[in-house]
Design a protein around this motif. Structure first.
Motif, PDB file in Angstrom:
ATOM      1  N   ARG A 114       0.433 -14.330  72.776  1.00 46.28           N
ATOM      2  CA  ARG A 114       1.570 -14.699  71.922  1.00 46.28           C
ATOM      3  C   ARG A 114       1.900 -16.188  72.044  1.00 46.28           C
ATOM      4  NH1 ARG A 114       4.418  -9.392  73.580  1.00 46.28           N
ATOM      5  NH2 ARG A 114       3.809  -8.003  71.897  1.00 46.28           N
ATOM      6  N   GLU A 117      -0.708 -18.055  70.062  1.00 47.40           N
ATOM      7  CA  GLU A 117      -0.459 -17.907  68.626  1.00 47.40           C
ATOM      8  C   GLU A 117       0.690 -18.810  68.181  1.00 47.40           C
ATOM      9  OE1 GLU A 117       0.188 -13.700  68.249  1.00 47.40           O
ATOM     10  OE2 GLU A 117      -1.950 -13.272  68.014  1.00 47.40           O
ATOM     11  N   LEU A 118       1.733 -18.895  68.995  1.00 45.53           N
ATOM     12  CA  LEU A 118       2.868 -19.758  68.677  1.00 45.53           C
ATOM     13  C   LEU A 118       2.442 -21.226  68.698  1.00 45.53           C
ATOM     14  CD1 LEU A 118       5.884 -20.123  68.107  1.00 45.53           C
ATOM     15  CD2 LEU A 118       6.261 -20.085  70.576  1.00 45.53           C
ATOM     16  N   LYS A 121       0.481 -21.939  65.591  1.00 44.99           N
ATOM     17  CA  LYS A 121       1.370 -21.952  64.432  1.00 44.99           C
ATOM     18  C   LYS A 121       2.116 -23.274  64.351  1.00 44.99           C
ATOM     19  CE  LYS A 121       5.150 -19.394  62.302  1.00 44.99           C
ATOM     20  NZ  LYS A 121       6.081 -18.268  62.457  1.00 44.99           N
ATOM     21  N   GLN A 122       2.620 -23.736  65.486  1.00 47.11           N
ATOM     22  CA  GLN A 122       3.336 -25.014  65.520  1.00 47.11           C
ATOM     23  C   GLN A 122       2.384 -26.170  65.196  1.00 47.11           C
ATOM     24  OE1 GLN A 122       4.975 -24.767  69.461  1.00 47.11           O
ATOM     25  NE2 GLN A 122       6.890 -23.840  68.749  1.00 47.11           N
ATOM     26  N   ARG A 124      -0.278 -26.026  63.291  1.00 45.83           N
ATOM     27  CA  ARG A 124      -0.548 -25.983  61.839  1.00 45.83           C
ATOM     28  C   ARG A 124       0.637 -26.523  61.039  1.00 45.83           C
ATOM     29  NH1 ARG A 124      -3.389 -21.124  63.224  1.00 45.83           N
ATOM     30  NH2 ARG A 124      -1.489 -19.901  62.939  1.00 45.83           N
ATOM     31  N   ALA A 125       1.842 -26.274  61.537  1.00 46.83           N
ATOM     32  CA  ALA A 125       3.036 -26.735  60.829  1.00 46.83           C
ATOM     33  C   ALA A 125       3.133 -28.269  60.858  1.00 46.83           C
ATOM     34  CB  ALA A 125       4.288 -26.127  61.445  1.00 46.83           C
TER      35      ALA A 125
END
Length: 127
Positions: A114, A117-118, A121-122, A124-125
């Motif tokens: 997790r 994954e976070l 995600k950050q 990619r943002a």
């Protein structure tokens, strides 16, 4: 000119509906297992669950994905631990209380997954 056709309700197999409801199909009442479920019926079951659905969600037996979520591990982690079948809420609570080595290990793995994954995600943002 053509006349507008009556819209047919969208239906699904009982197994699909059970998965969406988070219940084990084999534990559901026979009338649920044998019929088809419309989208409207599914929405009604989710909005105002009948007693059999509330009982299944509360005490189980729970399907694999629900067991994994309640134990905070992956479905693969359950398989590695040798847990193949559904568990009841009482069995899940007993496992949590006993906190065996495999459960601690799988929870740690799931936490790392997790976090990664976070992080992704950050990342990619920002890009």
């Amino acid at each position: 000119m053509s006349t507008p056709k009556a819209k047919t309700p969208q239906t699904m197999k009982p197994a699909t509906a059970a998965k969406k409801l988070g219940i084990l199909l084999s534990a559901a009442p026979a009338e649920f297992q044998e019929g088809v479920v419309s989208r409207d019926e599914l929405n009604a079951l989710q909005a105002d669950p009948p007693s059999w659905l509330a009982d299944l969600r509360r005490v189980g037996p729970h399907p694999r994905q629900v067991v994994a979520a309640k134990l905070r591990v992956s479905a693969s982690g359950l398989a590695r631990a040798g847990i193949a079948g559904p568990l009841t809420t009482a069995e899940i609570e007993t496992l949590k209380a006993e906190n065996p080595d495999w459960l601690e290990r799988e929870q740690a793995i799931q936490t790392k997954v997790r976090q990664e994954e976070l992080r992704l995600k950050q990342q990619r943002a920002k890009a």
